[in-house]
Write an enzyme that holds these catalytic residues in place. Structure first.
Site, mmCIF file in Angstrom:
data_model
loop_
_atom_site.group_PDB
_atom_site.id
_atom_site.type_symbol
_atom_site.label_atom_id
_atom_site.label_comp_id
_atom_site.label_asym_id
_atom_site.label_seq_id
_atom_site.Cartn_x
_atom_site.Cartn_y
_atom_site.Cartn_z
ATOM 1 N N SER A 167 1.111 55.205 7.734
ATOM 2 C CA SER A 167 0.475 56.349 8.381
ATOM 3 C C SER A 167 1.422 57.527 8.381
ATOM 4 C CB SER A 167 0.110 55.980 9.831
ATOM 5 O OG SER A 167 -0.233 57.131 10.574
ATOM 6 N N TYR A 226 3.047 52.872 17.890
ATOM 7 C CA TYR A 226 2.384 52.940 16.593
ATOM 8 C C TYR A 226 3.311 53.555 15.543
ATOM 9 C CZ TYR A 226 -1.383 53.748 13.217
ATOM 10 O OH TYR A 226 -2.174 53.730 12.094
#
Length: 251
Positions: A147, A160
């Site tokens: 990501s 995350y």
């Protein structure tokens, strides 16, 4: 042996494991691999219904498998099920992931650890289960879904971001370990997509993310999934992070 002679050949119908294949991106990745001739193991953890919807779109032989990737015993059992049904895994796509966003000062440590255990440790578990057979056959592909959050600071995403940054490090180091036996390890970094993981975000947050990227629209899961054949076809691309993110990673 050295050079190309040290590599095996791509199987006519590779076995591919896609974790988190019950979701939006995972489902599209499974469909793209099926279209490329793979026999896909469709993994899910909680949504069998989503996995069945993905499986219904596949033309080649396939199997549904379930298991918590943060549990190595569950992963090895899942691998043996795939091997018995389809054969050893030739292509691994580590797509399964969770988000539990919160400012660190207020976050439950157990939630923070759960994100790391699923996104990063889980990817180690699946790779650890699949790599030995890939090395023996001298051909394999591992694609880790990361990501822009691995590189760009976003308040509330320490867990995350850390999991995805760690996965980039895992990708590059595992690529160095496996390249001489024809196994490539790369990362695919999608931009923001409206999927089950993101559709609960407030509209003002979504609009702000969309408006600050060079291409002011979100990528779609199918756009990202179409890139998967690049990883299958390239013998000499390894340790790379390929971004399909509307330019988010350069802002």
């Amino acid at each position: 042996m050295s050079g190309k002679d040290a590599f095996g050949t791509r199987p006519d119908s590779p076995v591919a494991l896609v974790t988190g294949a019950s979701g939006g991106l995972g489902g599209e990745l499974a469909v793209a691999l099926d279209a490329a001739g793979c026999r896909v193991a469709v993994h899910y953890n909680s949504s069998r219904e989503g996995a069945e919807k993905t499986a219904a779109r596949l033309a080649n032989p396939h199997v549904l498998v379930t298991g918590d990737v943060s549990d190595y015993g569950a992963v090895t059992a899942m691998y043996e099920e795939i091997r018995a049904e389809l054969g050893p895994v030739d292509v691994l796509v580590n797509n399964g992931a969770i988000r539990k966003d919160s400012l660190m000062a207020m976050q439950d440590p157990a939630q923070w650890r759960q994100v790391i255990d699923t996104n990063l440790v889980g990817s180690f578990h699946t790779a650890r289960a699949c790599v030995p057979a890939m090395l023996r056959s001298r051909w394999g592909r591992i694609v880790n879904i990361v990501s822009p959050s691995a590189l760009i600071a976003t308040a509330g995403q320490t867990a995350y971001s850390a999991s995805k940054a760690g996965l980039i490090g895992l990708t590059r180091t595992l690529a160095a370990e496996c390249g001489r036996r024809g196994v490539t390890v790369n990362a695919l970094s999608p931009g923001f997509m409206i999927t089950g993981m993101t559709d609960t975000l407030p509209e003002h947050v979504v609009a702000g993310m969309r408006d600050k990227v060079p291409v002011p629209r979100f990528v779609t899961p199918s756009e990202v999934a179409r890139s998967i054949t690049l990883f299958l076809d390239q013998d000499c691309m390894t340790g790379q992070v390929i971004s399909i993110d509307s330019g988010a990673s350069i802002t």
